[in-house]
Design a protein around this motif. Structure first.
Motif, mmCIF file in Angstrom:
data_model
loop_
_atom_site.group_PDB
_atom_site.id
_atom_site.type_symbol
_atom_site.label_atom_id
_atom_site.label_comp_id
_atom_site.label_asym_id
_atom_site.label_seq_id
_atom_site.Cartn_x
_atom_site.Cartn_y
_atom_site.Cartn_z
ATOM 1 N N VAL A 1 0.787 -1.186 -0.069
ATOM 2 C CA VAL A 1 0.108 -0.064 0.054
ATOM 3 C C VAL A 1 0.876 1.049 -0.024
ATOM 4 O O VAL A 1 1.725 1.578 0.922
ATOM 5 C CB VAL A 1 -1.038 -0.059 1.184
ATOM 6 C CG1 VAL A 1 -1.924 1.196 0.997
ATOM 7 C CG2 VAL A 1 -1.668 -1.331 1.287
ATOM 8 N N HIS B 1 -4.343 -9.884 1.363
ATOM 9 C CA HIS B 1 -5.663 -9.080 1.640
ATOM 10 C C HIS B 1 -6.026 -9.109 3.190
ATOM 11 O O HIS B 1 -6.568 -8.501 3.493
ATOM 12 C CB HIS B 1 -6.474 -9.669 0.686
ATOM 13 C CG HIS B 1 -7.746 -9.114 0.582
ATOM 14 N ND1 HIS B 1 -8.114 -7.937 0.093
ATOM 15 C CD2 HIS B 1 -9.013 -9.829 0.760
ATOM 16 C CE1 HIS B 1 -9.306 -7.908 0.299
ATOM 17 N NE2 HIS B 1 -10.115 -8.958 0.539
ATOM 18 N N LEU C 1 -4.140 -7.465 5.681
ATOM 19 C CA LEU C 1 -4.110 -6.050 5.669
ATOM 20 C C LEU C 1 -5.738 -5.356 6.129
ATOM 21 O O LEU C 1 -5.893 -4.606 6.886
ATOM 22 C CB LEU C 1 -4.010 -5.349 4.197
ATOM 23 C CG LEU C 1 -2.633 -5.426 3.913
ATOM 24 C CD1 LEU C 1 -2.275 -5.300 2.526
ATOM 25 C CD2 LEU C 1 -1.725 -4.758 4.528
ATOM 26 N N TYR D 1 -5.424 0.160 4.093
ATOM 27 C CA TYR D 1 -5.961 -0.436 2.802
ATOM 28 C C TYR D 1 -7.510 -0.996 3.362
ATOM 29 O O TYR D 1 -8.232 -0.774 2.379
ATOM 30 C CB TYR D 1 -5.056 -1.921 3.105
ATOM 31 C CG TYR D 1 -5.695 -2.866 1.992
ATOM 32 C CD1 TYR D 1 -5.248 -2.770 0.788
ATOM 33 C CD2 TYR D 1 -6.501 -4.013 2.345
ATOM 34 C CE1 TYR D 1 -5.911 -3.660 -0.146
ATOM 35 C CE2 TYR D 1 -7.136 -4.918 1.533
ATOM 36 C CZ TYR D 1 -6.704 -4.631 0.024
ATOM 37 O OH TYR D 1 -7.028 -5.657 -0.547
ATOM 38 N N TYR E 1 -10.192 -0.164 0.823
ATOM 39 C CA TYR E 1 -11.164 -1.351 0.469
ATOM 40 C C TYR E 1 -12.502 -1.004 0.711
ATOM 41 O O TYR E 1 -13.434 -1.169 -0.091
ATOM 42 C CB TYR E 1 -10.762 -2.479 1.502
ATOM 43 C CG TYR E 1 -11.697 -3.693 1.134
ATOM 44 C CD1 TYR E 1 -11.623 -4.516 0.176
ATOM 45 C CD2 TYR E 1 -12.591 -4.000 2.257
ATOM 46 C CE1 TYR E 1 -12.354 -5.462 0.016
ATOM 47 C CE2 TYR E 1 -13.567 -5.178 1.952
ATOM 48 C CZ TYR E 1 -13.305 -6.086 1.006
ATOM 49 O OH TYR E 1 -14.160 -6.877 0.625
#
Ligand SMILES: Nc1ncnc2c1ncn2[C@@H]1O[C@H](COP(=O)(O)OP(=O)(O)O)[C@@H](O)[C@H]1O
Ligand SMILES: [Mg+2]
Length: 606
Positions: A564, A576, A579, A586, A590
């Motif tokens: 990031v 993913h 984070l 993130y 998201y």
């Protein structure tokens, strides 16, 4: 306008008509073709002598045959006269043939050198030099150099030889009458100097206006859609009209100077003839001069004024050529900051399936000086075969990372390693052969789809077919009767931006490089197509190292690791899930993106 902000400043440089320093620098280009110049120069004395002989032969015919009435032998004189005309014609032809050929060949080589030089330049160079300027260097500037050969140097030398020859011959035939003729030389010189300065200024102004006209046209044609969409036609037409008007005015002024100069020189020529009639006529009556000499003087004087009239034009050609040479050599003098090292470290051979390691170590970078850091102390590693996604807001520096990895720009501090070697220690070619890249702004060449995938590289048809299939280029190519030979217009204008991205994508795949770099490579593609590409990528990325910059979560989620980036700094790093669990940057990204994409998906559903 100040020196820095005037983009046409370079066009205004106009100095001497002959600059030995520039000519010395041009010599390496001229030397291989110097024999053609020699060929041309060998004809010059022949042409000059044949030209000088003609009026003299007329004098002989009149004084020795016509006036005394002895016609025997006149045929010989007339034959010699005819021969002199033919010899002069042939010699002038040879002279021009040689200079034109030499000029064209020199320019041919110069263009090749310039083009190769452009190909070696780095990103900073192209940031600084607008396209129009570079195109001018390779077209009108080299053209000016060829003009110098065609009607500059040699022609001027030939003219001067003829002028000196006439002055000498007049003196030899009839010194008194010659002195009378010479009286027009000082005013002639003054007039030439007066007009030369004015013509030069007008010419300089024309050049700037042509450059302005070109730039304005280029921008308006490229941006015509925006112009039309925002109803700017009227305003832009006015702006164009203003430049065009100015161009007309300046051209008109230069025409007036040109016409005046011609007229004045012609008048002087007539005055000289009148002086000859008056003074020479008197001498003939006194028996101090023959009629034939007077006629010969008439002829010589006319031949004398002919080159004077277009001497100013030739002078301008020389000035233009010198200015063009100056600009050309300035361009050739730019040494790219990024270049292969003298002794490059060998980068071990790898195939696409073997991946490749990438590491950034404390990288600092800025485009414009240290006040505006774009990347700050950036460190990360990508292991062979790993897929790493980089996310971050627009302007965070994602694309910059890619440009540095490919060494389009040089890092300011820190270093970038590829398979453990500093990118500065390996050859640019080896480095770039390791990486396949799909940039945000896709560039397609005019040609066919297949041409754009292969770029002329010897890639087998199966590999091309596989790449085309994986990148879903097949979805629109197969519908076209020509298939892969489907034509691509300049910049790929006849394709949608999504289709352009797909072609760039298949290009990257077809090149089968160990490291694949995608910079928002599928941002203009619909989610469904992108899903299909993702599937295909899964197979293709097998073993390959990938750095993927993406907007879509679906793309990012598939990565082994996510970096990031925020304002040029690495803020978070992990998978993913990791984070998301951190609930940091993130997580925020998201949530924003996910909501946006959800909403968009809802809207498109019926
Ligand atoms: N050629 C350039 N010259 C000067 N500044 C640039 C250039 N390219 C990018 N920048 C600047 O660098 C910053 C990072 O750009 P970039 O790496 O393209 O961001 P992104 O993360 O959107 O890909 C931006 O602020 C941008 O304005
Ligand atoms: Mg970008």
């Amino acid at each position: 306008m100040t020196k820095q902000t005037d983009p046409f400043r370079e066009e205004t440089i106009l100095g001497r008509a002959y600059d030995a320093r520039l000519m010395r620098r041009l010599w390496p280009f001229v030397r291989p073709h110097a024999r053609w110049l020699g060929f041309s120069l060998a004809f010059m004395p022949v042409a000059t002598l044949a030209g000088l002989a003609q009026p003299y032969l007329i004098k002989v015919a009149i004084d020795s045959h016509i006036v005394p009435g002895t016609f025997s032998g006149i045929g010989l004189v007339l034959g010699a006269y005819l021969a002199a005309i033919l010899v002069e014609f042939a010699a002038r032809f040879g002279e021009l043939y040689g200079t034109n050929l030499a000029g064209q060949r020199v320019v041919f080589d110069l263009r090749r050198t310039l083009f190769a030089h452009l190909q070696r330049q780095d990103g900073r160079f192209f940031d600084r030099n607008p396209v129009g300027r570079l195109v001018t260097r390779l077209t009108s500037d080299t053209e000016a150099v060829s003009d110098m050969f065609a009607s500059g140097v040699v022609a001027i030398v030939a003219d001067v030889a003829m002028l000196v020859g006439i002055v000498v011959v007049l003196w030899l035939i009839a010194p008194k009458l010659a002195l009378v003729t010479y009286t027009v030389l000082p005013p002639l010189a003054l007039i030439a100097v007066f007009f030369r300065a004015r013509l030069r200024d007008a010419f300089r102004a024309i050049r700037v206006l042509v450059a302005r006209l070109n730039t304005y046209l280029q921008e308006n044609i490229l941006g015509m859609t925006v112009v039309q969409l925002f109803g700017r036609e009227g305003r832009n037409f006015e702006a164009f009209r203003a430049i065009n008007d100015e161009h007309f005015r300046v051209n008109h002024r230069s025409n007036i100077y040109d016409a005046s100069f011609y007229a004045v020189v012609d008048t002087l020529s007539s005055i000289t003839l009148a002086l000859l009639v008056w003074f020479g006529g008197g001498q003939i009556l006194q028996g101090a001069l023959t009629f034939g000499v007077l006629v010969a003087f008439f002829e010589y004087v006319q031949r004398f004024f002919l080159p004077i009239r277009d001497l100013s034009a030739k002078f301008t050609i020389m000035q233009q050529a010198m200015a063009s040479l100056e600009r050309t050599f300035t361009l050739l003098d730019t040494t790219p900051a990024v270049a292969s090292p003298a002794a490059p470290a060998p980068l071990p051979a790898r195939s696409g399936a073997q991946g490749g390691a990438v590491a950034f170590e404390g990288v600092w970078f800025s485009y414009n000086g240290e006040a505006e850091w774009v990347l700050r102390d950036l460190s990360f590693r990508v292991a062979p075969g790993e897929t790493v996604a980089i996310v971050g807001a627009t302007g965070a520096g994602k694309t910059t990372i890619i440009k540095l990895l490919q060494r389009f720009y040089e890092v300011r501090r820190g270093r970038i390693l590829i398979d453990g070697l500093d990118v500065r220690s390996v050859s640019l070619e080896a480095l770039r052969r390791r990486i396949a890249l799909v940039l945000q702004d896709v560039f397609l060449f005019a040609g066919t789809v297949e041409h754009n995938v292969r770029l002329g590289e010897a890639i087998g048809p199966e590999a091309v077919a596989r790449a085309v299939e994986a990148a879903r280029v097949s979805s629109f190519v197969h519908a076209h009767p020509a298939g892969l030979q489907m034509p691509v217009a300049e910049r790929g204008r006849n394709l949608s931006s999504g289709q352009r991205q797909l072609i760039a994508f298949s290009r990257a795949l077809a090149f089968d490089r160990p490291i694949l770099v995608l910079d928002e490579a599928t941002s203009s593609v619909d989610p469904e197509t992108e899903g299909l590409i993702q599937e295909a990528l899964h197979v293709l990325l097998e073993g390959r190292t990938a750095i993927v910059i993406a907007h879509r979560l679906s793309t990012i989620q598939g990565a082994d690791r996510i970096l990031v980036l925020h304002k040029g700094q690495l803020r978070e790093e992990g998978t993913h899930q990791e984070l998301l669990a951190r609930k940091g940057l993130y997580h925020t990204l998201y949530k924003l993106q996910y909501r946006g994409q959800e909403a968009a998906a809802r809207k498109t559903r019926p």
